[in-house]
Scaffold this motif. Structure first.
Motif, PDB file in Angstrom:
ATOM      1  N   GLY A   2       0.783  -1.222   0.000  1.00  0.00           N
ATOM      2  CA  GLY A   2       0.000   0.000   0.000  1.00  0.00           C
ATOM      3  C   GLY A   2       0.818   1.276   0.000  1.00  0.00           C
ATOM      4  O   GLY A   2       0.274   2.362  -0.007  1.00  0.00           O
ATOM      5  N   ARG A   3       2.132   1.165   0.024  1.00  0.00           N
ATOM      6  CA  ARG A   3       3.003   2.335   0.013  1.00  0.00           C
ATOM      7  C   ARG A   3       3.557   2.535  -1.393  1.00  0.00           C
ATOM      8  O   ARG A   3       3.668   1.598  -2.170  1.00  0.00           O
ATOM      9  CB  ARG A   3       4.167   2.136   0.983  1.00  0.00           C
ATOM     10  CG  ARG A   3       3.728   1.984   2.428  1.00  0.00           C
ATOM     11  CD  ARG A   3       4.928   1.760   3.310  1.00  0.00           C
ATOM     12  NE  ARG A   3       5.723   0.661   2.743  1.00  0.00           N
ATOM     13  CZ  ARG A   3       6.239  -0.319   3.444  1.00  0.00           C
ATOM     14  NH1 ARG A   3       6.074  -0.348   4.732  1.00  0.00           N
ATOM     15  NH2 ARG A   3       6.933  -1.274   2.883  1.00  0.00           N
ATOM     16  N   GLY A   4       3.921   3.765  -1.694  1.00  0.00           N
ATOM     17  CA  GLY A   4       4.511   4.063  -2.994  1.00  0.00           C
ATOM     18  C   GLY A   4       5.928   3.505  -3.099  1.00  0.00           C
ATOM     19  O   GLY A   4       6.594   3.277  -2.092  1.00  0.00           O
ATOM     20  N   CYS A   5       6.350   3.241  -4.314  1.00  0.00           N
ATOM     21  CA  CYS A   5       7.710   2.746  -4.528  1.00  0.00           C
ATOM     22  C   CYS A   5       8.148   3.080  -5.952  1.00  0.00           C
ATOM     23  O   CYS A   5       7.342   3.472  -6.785  1.00  0.00           O
ATOM     24  CB  CYS A   5       7.784   1.243  -4.296  1.00  0.00           C
ATOM     25  SG  CYS A   5       6.909   0.278  -5.534  1.00  0.00           S
ATOM     26  N   THR A   6       9.422   2.933  -6.192  1.00  0.00           N
ATOM     27  CA  THR A   6       9.970   3.098  -7.529  1.00  0.00           C
ATOM     28  C   THR A   6      10.211   1.712  -8.100  1.00  0.00           C
ATOM     29  O   THR A   6      10.766   0.845  -7.426  1.00  0.00           O
ATOM     30  CB  THR A   6      11.297   3.875  -7.483  1.00  0.00           C
ATOM     31  OG1 THR A   6      11.055   5.146  -6.879  1.00  0.00           O
ATOM     32  CG2 THR A   6      11.863   4.079  -8.863  1.00  0.00           C
ATOM     33  N   ALA A   7       9.793   1.500  -9.348  1.00  0.00           N
ATOM     34  CA  ALA A   7       9.982   0.201  -9.999  1.00  0.00           C
ATOM     35  C   ALA A   7      10.928   0.373 -11.181  1.00  0.00           C
ATOM     36  O   ALA A   7      10.879   1.377 -11.883  1.00  0.00           O
ATOM     37  CB  ALA A   7       8.645  -0.350 -10.474  1.00  0.00           C
ATOM     38  N   TYR A   8      11.808  -0.584 -11.389  1.00  0.00           N
ATOM     39  CA  TYR A   8      12.723  -0.595 -12.521  1.00  0.00           C
ATOM     40  C   TYR A   8      12.407  -1.808 -13.381  1.00  0.00           C
ATOM     41  O   TYR A   8      12.252  -2.911 -12.868  1.00  0.00           O
ATOM     42  CB  TYR A   8      14.179  -0.689 -12.058  1.00  0.00           C
ATOM     43  CG  TYR A   8      14.648   0.518 -11.289  1.00  0.00           C
ATOM     44  CD1 TYR A   8      15.190   1.611 -11.951  1.00  0.00           C
ATOM     45  CD2 TYR A   8      14.546   0.564  -9.910  1.00  0.00           C
ATOM     46  CE1 TYR A   8      15.621   2.724 -11.252  1.00  0.00           C
ATOM     47  CE2 TYR A   8      14.978   1.676  -9.202  1.00  0.00           C
ATOM     48  CZ  TYR A   8      15.509   2.740  -9.873  1.00  0.00           C
ATOM     49  OH  TYR A   8      15.930   3.838  -9.185  1.00  0.00           O
ATOM     50  N   ASP A   9      12.305  -1.608 -14.679  1.00  0.00           N
ATOM     51  CA  ASP A   9      12.160  -2.732 -15.603  1.00  0.00           C
ATOM     52  C   ASP A   9      13.548  -3.119 -16.076  1.00  0.00           C
ATOM     53  O   ASP A   9      14.357  -2.267 -16.437  1.00  0.00           O
ATOM     54  CB  ASP A   9      11.316  -2.342 -16.822  1.00  0.00           C
ATOM     55  CG  ASP A   9       9.858  -2.134 -16.475  1.00  0.00           C
ATOM     56  OD1 ASP A   9       9.359  -2.851 -15.591  1.00  0.00           O
ATOM     57  OD2 ASP A   9       9.220  -1.267 -17.087  1.00  0.00           O
ATOM     58  N   VAL A  10      13.827  -4.414 -16.067  1.00  0.00           N
ATOM     59  CA  VAL A  10      15.098  -4.927 -16.574  1.00  0.00           C
ATOM     60  C   VAL A  10      14.768  -5.774 -17.796  1.00  0.00           C
ATOM     61  O   VAL A  10      13.998  -6.731 -17.700  1.00  0.00           O
ATOM     62  CB  VAL A  10      15.831  -5.773 -15.505  1.00  0.00           C
ATOM     63  CG1 VAL A  10      17.111  -6.357 -16.062  1.00  0.00           C
ATOM     64  CG2 VAL A  10      16.111  -4.919 -14.272  1.00  0.00           C
ATOM     65  N   VAL A  11      15.327  -5.400 -18.937  1.00  0.00           N
ATOM     66  CA  VAL A  11      15.053  -6.106 -20.185  1.00  0.00           C
ATOM     67  C   VAL A  11      16.059  -7.247 -20.315  1.00  0.00           C
ATOM     68  O   VAL A  11      17.265  -7.041 -20.230  1.00  0.00           O
ATOM     69  CB  VAL A  11      15.166  -5.147 -21.393  1.00  0.00           C
ATOM     70  CG1 VAL A  11      14.896  -5.877 -22.685  1.00  0.00           C
ATOM     71  CG2 VAL A  11      14.220  -3.974 -21.219  1.00  0.00           C
ATOM     72  N   VAL A  12      15.526  -8.455 -20.525  1.00  0.00           N
ATOM     73  CA  VAL A  12      16.357  -9.653 -20.608  1.00  0.00           C
ATOM     74  C   VAL A  12      15.924 -10.460 -21.827  1.00  0.00           C
ATOM     75  O   VAL A  12      14.720 -10.587 -22.090  1.00  0.00           O
ATOM     76  CB  VAL A  12      16.211 -10.519 -19.331  1.00  0.00           C
ATOM     77  CG1 VAL A  12      17.041 -11.785 -19.419  1.00  0.00           C
ATOM     78  CG2 VAL A  12      16.586  -9.720 -18.098  1.00  0.00           C
ATOM     79  N   ASN A  13      16.876 -11.008 -22.544  1.00  0.00           N
ATOM     80  CA  ASN A  13      16.592 -11.886 -23.676  1.00  0.00           C
ATOM     81  C   ASN A  13      15.704 -13.032 -23.206  1.00  0.00           C
ATOM     82  O   ASN A  13      15.952 -13.634 -22.158  1.00  0.00           O
ATOM     83  CB  ASN A  13      17.918 -12.408 -24.244  1.00  0.00           C
ATOM     84  CG  ASN A  13      17.717 -13.394 -25.357  1.00  0.00           C
ATOM     85  OD1 ASN A  13      17.393 -14.547 -25.105  1.00  0.00           O
ATOM     86  ND2 ASN A  13      17.924 -12.945 -26.564  1.00  0.00           N
ATOM     87  N   SER A  14      14.656 -13.340 -23.977  1.00  0.00           N
ATOM     88  CA  SER A  14      13.686 -14.351 -23.557  1.00  0.00           C
ATOM     89  C   SER A  14      14.308 -15.743 -23.406  1.00  0.00           C
ATOM     90  O   SER A  14      13.950 -16.491 -22.497  1.00  0.00           O
ATOM     91  CB  SER A  14      12.510 -14.398 -24.519  1.00  0.00           C
ATOM     92  OG  SER A  14      12.955 -14.658 -25.826  1.00  0.00           O
ATOM     93  N   PHE A  30      21.573 -13.629 -10.709  1.00  0.00           N
ATOM     94  CA  PHE A  30      21.437 -12.644 -11.781  1.00  0.00           C
ATOM     95  C   PHE A  30      20.754 -11.372 -11.283  1.00  0.00           C
ATOM     96  O   PHE A  30      21.198 -10.259 -11.557  1.00  0.00           O
ATOM     97  CB  PHE A  30      20.661 -13.240 -12.955  1.00  0.00           C
ATOM     98  CG  PHE A  30      20.340 -12.228 -14.011  1.00  0.00           C
ATOM     99  CD1 PHE A  30      21.305 -11.826 -14.913  1.00  0.00           C
ATOM    100  CD2 PHE A  30      19.083 -11.656 -14.082  1.00  0.00           C
ATOM    101  CE1 PHE A  30      21.027 -10.872 -15.876  1.00  0.00           C
ATOM    102  CE2 PHE A  30      18.787 -10.706 -15.044  1.00  0.00           C
ATOM    103  CZ  PHE A  30      19.762 -10.309 -15.947  1.00  0.00           C
ATOM    104  N   LEU A  31      19.657 -11.524 -10.555  1.00  0.00           N
ATOM    105  CA  LEU A  31      18.928 -10.361 -10.062  1.00  0.00           C
ATOM    106  C   LEU A  31      19.746  -9.567  -9.047  1.00  0.00           C
ATOM    107  O   LEU A  31      19.702  -8.333  -9.039  1.00  0.00           O
ATOM    108  CB  LEU A  31      17.587 -10.784  -9.475  1.00  0.00           C
ATOM    109  CG  LEU A  31      16.581 -11.277 -10.512  1.00  0.00           C
ATOM    110  CD1 LEU A  31      15.353 -11.860  -9.842  1.00  0.00           C
ATOM    111  CD2 LEU A  31      16.191 -10.154 -11.456  1.00  0.00           C
ATOM    112  N   THR A  32      20.513 -10.238  -8.221  1.00  0.00           N
ATOM    113  CA  THR A  32      21.375  -9.540  -7.271  1.00  0.00           C
ATOM    114  C   THR A  32      22.413  -8.707  -8.006  1.00  0.00           C
ATOM    115  O   THR A  32      22.636  -7.539  -7.679  1.00  0.00           O
ATOM    116  CB  THR A  32      22.071 -10.545  -6.330  1.00  0.00           C
ATOM    117  OG1 THR A  32      21.071 -11.263  -5.607  1.00  0.00           O
ATOM    118  CG2 THR A  32      22.995  -9.838  -5.344  1.00  0.00           C
ATOM    119  N   VAL A  33      23.031  -9.290  -9.034  1.00  0.00           N
ATOM    120  CA  VAL A  33      24.021  -8.559  -9.826  1.00  0.00           C
ATOM    121  C   VAL A  33      23.368  -7.380 -10.554  1.00  0.00           C
ATOM    122  O   VAL A  33      23.913  -6.272 -10.596  1.00  0.00           O
ATOM    123  CB  VAL A  33      24.730  -9.499 -10.825  1.00  0.00           C
ATOM    124  CG1 VAL A  33      25.589  -8.724 -11.811  1.00  0.00           C
ATOM    125  CG2 VAL A  33      25.577 -10.521 -10.082  1.00  0.00           C
ATOM    126  N   ALA A  34      22.174  -7.597 -11.110  1.00  0.00           N
ATOM    127  CA  ALA A  34      21.456  -6.528 -11.810  1.00  0.00           C
ATOM    128  C   ALA A  34      21.104  -5.386 -10.855  1.00  0.00           C
ATOM    129  O   ALA A  34      21.280  -4.205 -11.185  1.00  0.00           O
ATOM    130  CB  ALA A  34      20.194  -7.075 -12.472  1.00  0.00           C
TER     131      ALA A  34
END
Length: 81
Positions: A2-14, A30-34
């Motif tokens: 319920g709180r606001g946040c910032t979201a980042y999209d990470v584009v990854v080869n399918s 992978f996500l930790t490194v990203a």
């Protein structure tokens, strides 16, 4: 929560993403490194836990066109002698 946040999209080869989905440990690595890369690049402090991979949506909001930079290939030349 319920709180606001910032979201980042990470584009990854399918194809690569399917490989990540097959191994939860590899996906987490992978996500930790990203996330660490985003944190360093933009100078923001990101929480490395609590991330989500969207199940029924490919992205939130609107997505813009992505361009892949092509690096020039080295020219291989055979030298006499």
């Amino acid at each position: 929560g319920g709180r606001g946040c910032t979201a980042y999209d990470v584009v990854v080869n399918s194809g690569f993403f399917r490989t990540l989905q097959a191994d939860p440990l590899y996906l987490e690595f992978f996500l930790t490194v990203a996330l660490e890369g985003l944190s360093e690049k933009y100078g923001v402090e990101l929480e490395l836990t609590g991330w989500r991979v969207l199940r029924n949506r490919k992205f939130l909001g609107s997505i813009s066109a992505q361009n892949i930079r092509a690096r020039p290939r080295p020219h291989i030349q055979e030298l006499p002698g």
